[in-house]
Scaffold this motif. Sequence first.
Motif, PDB file in Angstrom:
ATOM      1  N   VAL A 187     -11.411  10.195  -0.568  1.00 32.12           N
ATOM      2  CA  VAL A 187     -10.025  10.663  -0.646  1.00 32.12           C
ATOM      3  C   VAL A 187      -9.515  10.565  -2.077  1.00 32.12           C
ATOM      4  O   VAL A 187      -8.882  11.494  -2.602  1.00 32.12           O
ATOM      5  CB  VAL A 187      -9.117   9.831   0.289  1.00 32.12           C
ATOM      6  N   LEU A 188      -9.802   9.457  -2.723  1.00 26.27           N
ATOM      7  CA  LEU A 188      -9.294   9.222  -4.073  1.00 26.27           C
ATOM      8  C   LEU A 188     -10.023  10.061  -5.110  1.00 26.27           C
ATOM      9  O   LEU A 188      -9.427  10.508  -6.089  1.00 26.27           O
ATOM     10  CB  LEU A 188      -9.431   7.729  -4.416  1.00 26.27           C
ATOM     11  N   GLY A 189     -11.323  10.254  -4.921  1.00 14.61           N
ATOM     12  CA  GLY A 189     -12.109  11.013  -5.895  1.00 14.61           C
ATOM     13  C   GLY A 189     -12.640  10.110  -6.984  1.00 14.61           C
ATOM     14  O   GLY A 189     -12.014   9.105  -7.351  1.00 14.61           O
ATOM     15  N   ALA A 232      -4.731  12.632  13.096  1.00 15.03           N
ATOM     16  CA  ALA A 232      -4.640  12.565  11.640  1.00 15.03           C
ATOM     17  C   ALA A 232      -5.886  11.931  11.037  1.00 15.03           C
ATOM     18  O   ALA A 232      -6.389  12.382   9.997  1.00 15.03           O
ATOM     19  CB  ALA A 232      -3.399  11.770  11.230  1.00 15.03           C
ATOM     20  N   THR A 233      -6.422  10.912  11.691  1.00 12.62           N
ATOM     21  CA  THR A 233      -7.615  10.242  11.177  1.00 12.62           C
ATOM     22  C   THR A 233      -8.821  11.163  11.217  1.00 12.62           C
ATOM     23  O   THR A 233      -9.573  11.270  10.239  1.00 12.62           O
ATOM     24  CB  THR A 233      -7.903   8.969  11.990  1.00 12.62           C
ATOM     25  N   ALA A 234      -9.026  11.835  12.356  1.00 16.10           N
ATOM     26  CA  ALA A 234     -10.164  12.756  12.472  1.00 16.10           C
ATOM     27  C   ALA A 234     -10.056  13.890  11.466  1.00 16.10           C
ATOM     28  O   ALA A 234     -11.048  14.292  10.843  1.00 16.10           O
ATOM     29  CB  ALA A 234     -10.244  13.305  13.894  1.00 16.10           C
ATOM     30  N   ASP A 235      -8.847  14.412  11.275  1.00 17.92           N
ATOM     31  CA  ASP A 235      -8.646  15.480  10.294  1.00 17.92           C
ATOM     32  C   ASP A 235      -8.971  14.989   8.888  1.00 17.92           C
ATOM     33  O   ASP A 235      -9.616  15.688   8.099  1.00 17.92           O
ATOM     34  CB  ASP A 235      -7.204  15.974  10.359  1.00 17.92           C
ATOM     35  N   THR A 236      -8.540  13.757   8.562  1.00 15.10           N
ATOM     36  CA  THR A 236      -8.835  13.179   7.243  1.00 15.10           C
ATOM     37  C   THR A 236     -10.327  13.000   7.046  1.00 15.10           C
ATOM     38  O   THR A 236     -10.876  13.327   5.972  1.00 15.10           O
ATOM     39  CB  THR A 236      -8.118  11.819   7.102  1.00 15.10           C
ATOM     40  N   TYR A 296       0.826  -1.199   0.000  1.00 18.05           N
ATOM     41  CA  TYR A 296       0.000   0.000   0.000  1.00 18.05           C
ATOM     42  C   TYR A 296       0.863   1.253   0.000  1.00 18.05           C
ATOM     43  O   TYR A 296       0.566   2.231  -0.695  1.00 18.05           O
ATOM     44  CB  TYR A 296      -0.921   0.011   1.229  1.00 18.05           C
ATOM     45  N   TYR A 297       1.929   1.218   0.783  1.00 17.61           N
ATOM     46  CA  TYR A 297       2.782   2.402   0.892  1.00 17.61           C
ATOM     47  C   TYR A 297       3.412   2.741  -0.453  1.00 17.61           C
ATOM     48  O   TYR A 297       3.465   3.906  -0.858  1.00 17.61           O
ATOM     49  CB  TYR A 297       3.869   2.169   1.932  1.00 17.61           C
ATOM     50  N   LEU A 298       3.875   1.731  -1.159  1.00 20.01           N
ATOM     51  CA  LEU A 298       4.482   1.966  -2.467  1.00 20.01           C
ATOM     52  C   LEU A 298       3.460   2.556  -3.423  1.00 20.01           C
ATOM     53  O   LEU A 298       3.758   3.481  -4.188  1.00 20.01           O
ATOM     54  CB  LEU A 298       5.029   0.649  -3.029  1.00 20.01           C
ATOM     55  N   ALA A 299       2.237   2.043  -3.373  1.00 27.06           N
ATOM     56  CA  ALA A 299       1.192   2.553  -4.271  1.00 27.06           C
ATOM     57  C   ALA A 299       0.838   4.003  -3.955  1.00 27.06           C
ATOM     58  O   ALA A 299       0.536   4.786  -4.861  1.00 27.06           O
ATOM     59  CB  ALA A 299      -0.053   1.675  -4.174  1.00 27.06           C
ATOM     60  N   THR A 300       0.906   4.406  -2.682  1.00 26.48           N
ATOM     61  CA  THR A 300       0.533   5.775  -2.333  1.00 26.48           C
ATOM     62  C   THR A 300       1.520   6.799  -2.878  1.00 26.48           C
ATOM     63  O   THR A 300       1.193   7.987  -2.959  1.00 26.48           O
ATOM     64  CB  THR A 300       0.429   5.969  -0.802  1.00 26.48           C
ATOM     65  N   GLN A 317      -3.524  13.483  -0.629  1.00 28.59           N
ATOM     66  CA  GLN A 317      -4.155  12.168  -0.661  1.00 28.59           C
ATOM     67  C   GLN A 317      -3.279  11.132   0.046  1.00 28.59           C
ATOM     68  O   GLN A 317      -3.774  10.271   0.771  1.00 28.59           O
ATOM     69  CB  GLN A 317      -4.394  11.735  -2.103  1.00 28.59           C
ATOM     70  N   ARG A 318      -1.976  11.245  -0.174  1.00 26.83           N
ATOM     71  CA  ARG A 318      -1.045  10.308   0.435  1.00 26.83           C
ATOM     72  C   ARG A 318      -1.151  10.379   1.963  1.00 26.83           C
ATOM     73  O   ARG A 318      -1.226   9.358   2.644  1.00 26.83           O
ATOM     74  CB  ARG A 318       0.373  10.664  -0.017  1.00 26.83           C
ATOM     75  N   ARG A 319      -1.188  11.580   2.490  1.00 22.76           N
ATOM     76  CA  ARG A 319      -1.302  11.755   3.941  1.00 22.76           C
ATOM     77  C   ARG A 319      -2.588  11.131   4.466  1.00 22.76           C
ATOM     78  O   ARG A 319      -2.590  10.464   5.510  1.00 22.76           O
ATOM     79  CB  ARG A 319      -1.271  13.247   4.297  1.00 22.76           C
ATOM     80  N   ALA A 320      -3.669  11.342   3.733  1.00 20.31           N
ATOM     81  CA  ALA A 320      -4.961  10.815   4.169  1.00 20.31           C
ATOM     82  C   ALA A 320      -4.968   9.290   4.185  1.00 20.31           C
ATOM     83  O   ALA A 320      -5.466   8.664   5.127  1.00 20.31           O
ATOM     84  CB  ALA A 320      -6.065  11.339   3.261  1.00 20.31           C
ATOM     85  N   VAL A 321      -4.415   8.689   3.140  1.00 17.47           N
ATOM     86  CA  VAL A 321      -4.366   7.227   3.079  1.00 17.47           C
ATOM     87  C   VAL A 321      -3.488   6.679   4.192  1.00 17.47           C
ATOM     88  O   VAL A 321      -3.818   5.668   4.831  1.00 17.47           O
ATOM     89  CB  VAL A 321      -3.873   6.749   1.700  1.00 17.47           C
TER      90      VAL A 321
END
Length: 336
Positions: free
Chosen positions: A186-188, A126-130, A40-44, A51-55
Amino acid sequence: MSGRAPATLDRADRTTAGPADLDAAYATCRRIAAEHGRTYYLATALLTPPQRRAVHALYAFARMVDDIVDHADNPTHVLDPRETRARSTRPRPVEDLDLVEKQLRLAIEDGPIDATDPLRRQILAATADTIRRYGIDHAHLWTFLDAMRMDIPGTPTHRTRYATMGELREYMRGSAAAIGLQLLPVLGTVVPVAEAEPAAATLGEAFQLTNFLRDLAEDLDRDRIYLPADELAAFGVDEAQLRACRAAGHTDAPLRRALAHLIAVNRDLYRRATPGIALLDPRVRPAIGTAAILYAEILDRIEAADHQVFTARATVPRHRRILVAAKGFATAAYGR
């Protein structure tokens, strides 16, 4: 919420995250994603920085909850070695999960983070902000937490065996499909979100079933079987035989046939989910496509090892992950 949540901390014990605090919180989530979710990290890396931060935040939250569930089986397991001391004073897992839900609800509603553990406070911030930033439906978080309660002894919904694929999919609705639905805002999308939800949920299930096939040995050691008993039985496999294979460190012929069947079922999920990638924002399609390709290739690795899931954990080699990600970067850059 199941059970009775512990009393909240005093208002004075709460902290509100400012911009610098949020940057640090997201950085912590990034570290967790890099350490524990390599695919997942590589894909982000193919996503935009926001978007990366949110994921990363959503991944870290899911990982934190998974750590609480794992703690029910293994009291020495921790997400971060620095948590060891804090772990000794935490409530029982079922109470801890209720507390996490209460903390997240409060964080979403008014900002203050009702947690004293620094790592948890950062993940929640971070989760609540996302969630607020992207307007993620809160129900997807509660559905996820309800599924996690199914893994904790002592909860009314606790279970460690699944008789049918239908029962397993009900579990995956919260443990996996809900994750895909959290990510959609997040992705749209290029269509109304509701139109993209079925494929996103199916892709989440595909990822989860791949995990179950890869981690059969580890789950069995924790007295959990995340494969449908009726489909195993169709190939002459029962729990006693699973345990015999585990003890011998060898997948016998009936189990190989059962795993081959379930891999085919898993690949069908990927096939049905893949068209949904075209419903996403064009800029994020390479990232999700990369994650889908790499995760599906875990099935190839299981097959290449003759389904010997009790001897080694199937992984996609680093050079292959880099190659697929590079192709994703090229697609993102040139739109091909």
